[in-house]
Design a protein around this motif. Structure first.
Motif, mmCIF file in Angstrom:
data_model
loop_
_atom_site.group_PDB
_atom_site.id
_atom_site.type_symbol
_atom_site.label_atom_id
_atom_site.label_comp_id
_atom_site.label_asym_id
_atom_site.label_seq_id
_atom_site.Cartn_x
_atom_site.Cartn_y
_atom_site.Cartn_z
ATOM 1 N N UNK A 142 -1.349 -12.418 10.887
ATOM 2 C CA UNK A 142 -1.003 -13.845 10.988
ATOM 3 C C UNK A 142 0.252 -14.154 10.185
ATOM 4 N N UNK A 143 0.321 -13.649 8.949
ATOM 5 C CA UNK A 143 1.519 -13.879 8.125
ATOM 6 C C UNK A 143 2.747 -13.264 8.781
ATOM 7 N N UNK A 144 2.599 -12.072 9.325
ATOM 8 C CA UNK A 144 3.725 -11.376 9.944
ATOM 9 C C UNK A 144 4.257 -12.144 11.144
ATOM 10 N N UNK A 148 7.923 -13.833 11.259
ATOM 11 C CA UNK A 148 8.861 -13.415 12.309
ATOM 12 C C UNK A 148 9.279 -14.600 13.177
ATOM 13 N N UNK A 149 8.315 -15.452 13.513
ATOM 14 C CA UNK A 149 8.630 -16.624 14.334
ATOM 15 C C UNK A 149 9.559 -17.576 13.592
ATOM 16 N N UNK A 150 9.260 -17.820 12.307
ATOM 17 C CA UNK A 150 10.103 -18.716 11.523
ATOM 18 C C UNK A 150 11.513 -18.193 11.353
ATOM 19 N N UNK A 151 11.645 -16.898 11.026
ATOM 20 C CA UNK A 151 12.970 -16.315 10.841
ATOM 21 C C UNK A 151 13.736 -16.240 12.161
ATOM 22 N N UNK A 152 13.060 -15.766 13.224
ATOM 23 C CA UNK A 152 13.734 -15.653 14.516
ATOM 24 C C UNK A 152 14.199 -16.996 15.044
ATOM 25 N N UNK A 153 13.330 -18.017 14.938
ATOM 26 C CA UNK A 153 13.718 -19.360 15.382
ATOM 27 C C UNK A 153 14.864 -19.893 14.535
ATOM 28 N N UNK A 220 15.824 -26.168 6.568
ATOM 29 C CA UNK A 220 14.631 -25.935 5.761
ATOM 30 C C UNK A 220 13.384 -26.540 6.389
ATOM 31 N N UNK A 221 13.507 -27.775 6.862
ATOM 32 C CA UNK A 221 12.388 -28.445 7.537
ATOM 33 C C UNK A 221 12.047 -27.707 8.821
ATOM 34 N N UNK A 222 13.076 -27.272 9.528
ATOM 35 C CA UNK A 222 12.875 -26.542 10.786
ATOM 36 C C UNK A 222 12.096 -25.248 10.553
ATOM 37 N N UNK A 223 12.473 -24.494 9.508
ATOM 38 C CA UNK A 223 11.788 -23.228 9.221
ATOM 39 C C UNK A 223 10.326 -23.463 8.835
ATOM 40 N N UNK A 224 10.085 -24.397 7.922
ATOM 41 C CA UNK A 224 8.717 -24.650 7.471
ATOM 42 C C UNK A 224 7.853 -25.183 8.610
ATOM 43 N N UNK A 225 8.410 -26.098 9.400
ATOM 44 C CA UNK A 225 7.668 -26.633 10.531
ATOM 45 C C UNK A 225 7.311 -25.555 11.535
ATOM 46 N N UNK A 226 8.245 -24.618 11.740
ATOM 47 C CA UNK A 226 7.979 -23.512 12.663
ATOM 48 C C UNK A 226 6.949 -22.549 12.085
ATOM 49 N N UNK A 227 7.112 -22.193 10.802
ATOM 50 C CA UNK A 227 6.213 -21.240 10.152
ATOM 51 C C UNK A 227 4.756 -21.707 10.243
ATOM 52 N N UNK A 228 4.521 -22.966 9.891
ATOM 53 C CA UNK A 228 3.151 -23.483 9.906
ATOM 54 C C UNK A 228 2.718 -23.916 11.311
ATOM 55 N N UNK A 229 3.676 -24.331 12.125
ATOM 56 C CA UNK A 229 3.332 -24.804 13.465
ATOM 57 C C UNK A 229 2.899 -23.711 14.416
ATOM 58 N N UNK A 230 3.446 -22.505 14.240
ATOM 59 C CA UNK A 230 3.061 -21.406 15.137
ATOM 60 C C UNK A 230 1.757 -20.744 14.720
#
Length: 284
Positions: A142-144, A148-153, A220-230
């Motif tokens: 799950x963390x991986x 990956x989704x947060x960094x790639x996005x 920053x908001x985009x990364x955090x939103x993606x990390x937790x949203x996915x």
């Protein structure tokens, strides 16, 4: 309380004036934040830069796979980006064979491939999410996937910021304008809104990635939103990966129970925004 409201209005007025200075009107009258589109030459240059960056990323991918252990002829044919569940099963068969002995190489190859697909909006990451549940313990998987989704996005976001604006202005003007209006409505609670969009299928992920820098969504908001949203949809995919060889299509990973859970989580992600707006209205 009145003093705070006055200060908030002043900040909002300053922000509005700043955004107005950056607005660009398109031919059909739509308004999108950011520098003006400079024409076909800019689009061609952006395409060349994008191809160069893609070539560099592909070279890095090649180096990662060169570090992989020696494979047989049949195994080499299975090492490819999965397009369907059969490809995912074949890839899982090969990777599981080498995960214990070459743990770091397999992990780096998985990580690099996932980020590469997300960065250039290439289909196939859903199968990698399912595959992670087969290869790794659930918490690590799950963390991986979230990382990956947060960094790639975020890399896709930065590519769009650097070279993607002409594409957005030329081909996605109306859609970007409509989403810009929605983002402005949720500007004070943007991270909740990004999480909500990642959980729900209302907007394609590639569209969110390439238009976010154009309408001034902070990285920053985009990364955090993606990390937790996915995380919620990834939870479903990873859980399905534990029974990878019972699946025949990616759609089987989604059940009515999982859809219900995703719906509840989507509502919970947006509830704080609704409650705060109600509270502000009562206090005013």
């Amino acid at each position: 309380m009145a003093k705070k409201r006055r200060e908030r209005r002043e900040v909002d007025n300053i922000s509005a004036e700043t955004l107005m200075e950056e607005e660009t009107k398109t031919k059909d009258g739509a308004v999108i934040q950011g520098p003006a589109y400079s024409g076909g030459g800019s689009a061609r240059m952006s395409l060349l830069i994008l191809l160069f960056i893609f070539a560099c990323a592909a070279s890095v991918m090649y180096l990662v796979y060169r570090s992989f252990p020696e494979l047989s002829e049949d195994e080499r044919g299975m090492i490819k980006i999965p397009r369907d569940m059969e490809d995912a099963k074949a890839l899982g068969t090969v990777l599981s064979k080498y995960t214990d002995t070459y743990y770091t190489q397999v992990l780096m190859a998985y990580f690099a491939t996932y980020v590469f697909l997300q960065t250039f909006a290439i289909p196939g990451s859903i199968f990698l999410s399912i595959l992670s549940g087969y290869l790794y313990p659930f918490p690590l998987a799950l963390f991986l996937v979230c990382l990956c989704s947060g960094l790639g996005a975020s890399f896709c976001y930065m590519l769009s910021y650097l070279v993607g604006r002409p594409v957005v202005y030329r081909y996605l003007t109306e859609k970007a304008r409509n989403w810009s209006q929605q983002v402005d409505k949720h500007r004070e609670h943007l991270i909740n809104y990004i999480i909500f969009l990642r959980i729900t299928p209302f907007l394609p992920n590639w569209f969110i990635n390439i238009t976010s820098p154009v309408i001034n969504v902070p990285l920053g908001v985009f990364f955090l939103g993606t990390f937790f949203g996915v995380a919620p949809p990834s939870f479903v995919a990873i859980n399905a990966g534990t029974t990878l060889y019972k699946l025949t299509t990616a759609g089987e990973a989604v059940t009515w129970n999982s859809l219900a859970v995703l719906g509840v989580l989507a509502v919970l992600s947006i509830l704080p925004v609704c409650f705060q707006k109600r509270l502000q209205q009562k206090m005013e």
